[in-house]
Scaffold this motif. Structure first.
Motif: not given
Ligand SMILES: Nc1ncnc2c1ncn2[C@@H]1O[C@H](COP(=O)(O)OP(=O)(O)OP(=O)(O)O)[C@@H](O)[C@H]1O
Ligand SMILES: [Mg+2]
Length: 271
Positions: A39-40, A43, A205, A221-222, A226, A240, A242-243, A246
């Motif tokens: 994750g970023e 996160s 990450h 994530h956050a 996710e 997602t 987001y993934t 990444l």
């Protein structure tokens, strides 16, 4: 099931406000399994790792170790858990005692966890630990500040392994290292699982880093996961955006490292 985490939350107090960095995550870890948490930045990966290592309390949900809730541990259970679950930190230099040479650091752990060992046996155990982390015996007489980043990270692995843990939590063990050292450390992680049956939680990450090592992966994530599932699946069919972002960002570790350095340089240059 070795470790079972259900709806776990971890919060920080910021003055009068409470900030929930981990907002309810669930996963389970079997013996000998390797779980990647990616994750970023920001996160919540390190926060979750620290809570699992008992360095921060959970503010909600539960985490069961061998079926026992870790928040309800007795003092003796906590001590046993601290031995069974070892952590290698994001910043290895900061986590090694600066006043202790590597030899002393390893001996200290062995004297606690393997008090029955005689001097000779202890020396051969230390040789084994150096061998499995790919360190030369010369580092034994060095202080952490005299080690390179890669050596220090390995020394930190060696110290964690000296305790013969059931679970190793490695928080970004390779992100600060150059690519060839990264590969060796990741091979080491794989080897540990195969040879010693250790379960590993590998925090990064960087999806490329966990791709070859982990059975399962959770994408954070956050403060939430996710998506999660078998690594193959998550990598092949990210569900997602987001993934996917990444994945797209890190096919090339060297490029990611370069970008981070440039970013840091730009930050420094700013008035
Ligand atoms: N001691 C603290 N007090 C208050 N907030 C914190 C503290 N430590 C971390 N946080 C916040 O919690 C969130 C999660 O931080 P965390 O260190 O767990 O992220 P991370 O996923 O490990 O990031 P990175 O990839 O950069 O290591 C961030 O918003 C961070 O600012
Ligand atoms: Mg972190």
């Amino acid at each position: 099931m070795l470790l079972e985490v259900r709806g776990a939350k971890v919060a920080y107090r910021r003055g009068r406000k409470v900030f929930e960095a981990v907002r309810g995550v669930s996963f389970s870890l079997d013996k000998g399994q390797t779980l990647g948490i990616v994750g970023e930045s920001g996160s919540g990966k390190s926060t979750l790792s620290k809570a699992l290592a008992l360095l921060l309390p959970f503010s909600g949900g539960s985490a069961l170790y061998e079926g026992r809730d870790i928040s309800a541990f007795t003092r003796a259970e906590r001590a046993r858990y601290r031995r069974s679950v070892q952590m290698v930190f994001q910043d290895a230099t900061g986590s090694m005692n600066p006043r202790m040479k590597v030899r002393a650091a390893l001996e200290e752990v062995l004297s606690v966890h393997r008090p029955e060992l005689g001097r000779k046996e202890r020396a051969s155990r230390i040789a084994e630990l150096l061998d499995s982390t790919g360190l030369a015996s010369s580092v034994l007489e060095q202080y952490p500040r005299e080690l390179s980043g890669g050596q220090c990270q390995r020394a930190s692995f060696a110290r964690a392994l000296a305790a013969e843990p059931s679970v190793l939590i490695a928080d970004e063990p390779v992100s600060a290292l150059d690519v060839s050292v990264q590969a060796r450390i990741l091979n080491l992680v794989r080897d540990l699982r195969e040879r010693l049956g250790i379960s590993v939680i590998l925090v990064s990450h960087d999806l490329a880093v966990v791709r070859n090592v982990c059975d399962n992966v959770c994408v954070m994530h956050a403060g939430l996961f996710e998506e999660s599932g078998p690594a193959e699946e998550v990598f092949a069919h990210p569900r997602t955006e987001y993934t996917r972002s990444l994945l797209a960002a890190v096919p090339d570790v060297a490029r990611a490292l370069r970008a981070r350095r440039e970013e840091a340089a730009a930050r420094e240059a700013r008035p």
